[in-house]
Design an enzyme around this catalytic site. Sequence first.
Site, short mmCIF file in Angstrom:
data_model
loop_
_atom_site.label_atom_id
_atom_site.label_comp_id
_atom_site.label_asym_id
_atom_site.label_seq_id
_atom_site.Cartn_x
_atom_site.Cartn_y
_atom_site.Cartn_z
N TYR A 128 1.22 -0.76 -0.08
CA TYR A 128 0.20 0.33 -0.43
C TYR A 128 0.55 1.33 0.17
CZ TYR A 128 -3.64 -2.95 1.61
OH TYR A 128 -4.74 -3.76 1.28
N ASN B 15 -7.58 4.31 -3.70
CA ASN B 15 -8.12 2.52 -2.41
C ASN B 15 -9.36 3.44 -1.79
OD1 ASN B 15 -7.60 0.15 -1.30
ND2 ASN B 15 -6.73 1.42 0.56
N GLU B 16 -10.30 2.52 -1.97
CA GLU B 16 -11.09 3.28 -0.96
C GLU B 16 -11.88 4.41 -0.93
OE1 GLU B 16 -11.87 1.61 2.37
OE2 GLU B 16 -11.82 -0.79 1.40
N TYR C 98 -6.48 -10.37 3.53
CA TYR C 98 -6.09 -9.60 3.98
C TYR C 98 -5.23 -9.79 5.73
CZ TYR C 98 -6.05 -4.86 6.31
OH TYR C 98 -5.78 -3.66 6.84
N ASP D 227 -16.71 -2.07 -0.91
CA ASP D 227 -17.62 -3.05 -1.36
C ASP D 227 -18.86 -2.85 -0.20
OD1 ASP D 227 -19.47 -5.06 -2.18
OD2 ASP D 227 -18.62 -6.82 -1.04
N GLU E 124 -8.73 -7.08 -1.21
CA GLU E 124 -9.05 -7.52 0.01
C GLU E 124 -9.75 -8.99 0.45
OE1 GLU E 124 -8.91 -4.45 2.57
OE2 GLU E 124 -7.70 -2.78 2.09
#
Length: 480
Positions: free
Chosen positions: A86, A158-159, A298, A201, A266
């Site tokens: 990351y 990311n998210e 994860y 998600d 993940e």
Amino acid sequence: MLYRAALAALGAATSVVAVTPLEVHGSQFVNPKTGAAFQIVGAAYQIGGSAGYDPSHNKDPLSDGDVCRRDAALMQILGVNTIRVYNLDPSLNHDECASIFNKAGMYMLIDVNSPLVGESLNSAEPWTSYYAAYVERTFAIVENFKNYPNLLGFFSGNEVIDAVKTGAHAPPYIRAVTRDLKNYIKKHADREIPVGYSAADVREVLEDSWNYFQCAIDGDVNDMSRADMFALNSYSWCGDSNFHDSSYDELAALFKSTSVPVFYSEFGCNTPSPRVFTEIASIYGSNMTSIFSGGVVYEFAQEENNYGLAKINADGSVELLSDFRTLQNQYAKLDFKTVQNVKALGTPITPPKCTPSLIKEDGFNNNFTLPVPPPGVQKMIDNGISKKVNGKLVDVSDWNVKQIVKDIDGSALNNLAVKPLSDDSANTPGHNGGGGSNSDNPEESDSAAPRLAPLGSISAAVFAIPAVVATSFAIGLTLL
């Protein structure tokens, strides 16, 4: 004889051997030499959480060869063929770690952002963080990793989108970052390198996020702002669930028509704990592999959120947790030779044209007019950035793990080492059987590996965490 003895004293140096760079063909990752579709058997790798990224002390998860060697050996035993990393410092040399993971048969998925201010997009007000210095840093990550053949791809975000509210403004900026990265790669890399997005998600925005990033503006299949892959951080399979109750069936139905590879960036719900990982049979089963390209569990190292497979101690020693052996046993039930040797479809997939009708949720951005590159960025794309560290594979002379590693019963794993793979090979479960156990005190055992000097305290701070937790940053930002 003296010459041979001298070579032996230097150690069994291994010449550089590379995994085969993968390509995106339609909705699959494909090995161009074999024509087989590739399934990701991955692990999130962020030693020390966000604190493991410390530019002031020249430290990140891929900066210490001894640590990478230790963890590559353990992930070989587990069966991992891909790591997701990351937070990385583009000013550091990552050659040894990248070369270790390469020879261990593991690809790398790299996030171009970090948790530090100025090194990610502000999802609430993305226009305030999309500027030249930020984009230049993402280009520096590209320069640092572009030459490693085991680089699988980059995540441009990311998210960032975790609700309709953040979906109102962030999508065009994420797509703009993707465009800038792909244009830079096209100009300055020797091969195509996939760039994509890792989504939370959150079902109310998941379909819209996927459609927003996979569609082609004006129907142009060569649209450089279009994502090459789409991934999701999903924790919907908890405990001993099944394909229906976990809603995996809904995900399979949703992504059935995808024009880009889709995979779990993940997975691994930890309620209840310890985990049982029964989702493995579905992720790599016939219901999923024709649609999904595997997943990333994860995570490798234990942090306060209790998702780890192994506990990393301050002195560098490791204690395997029960989740490690449970996951290993679930992988062992599958025939990965069959899973990884499915011929790619070979059929071109036309992406949907970007139109407002693709977007279902009221309030989610349905405008595909993207922000222009910030001042100075086009010049960087044309000429390259000036401050860069270009990585390359290097010879590795020692594959033996130096740190003490204990199994779940407290016994030491002796003679632990990375087992280098032959050319064009990826790691598979069972390739590395691991060292033998010794229940005696490892400090009193002749065969036990010596301890390293203390590495300093490892913070339990975590950057990449499930979406249900990631939205509660005190600074009020969602990081790209």
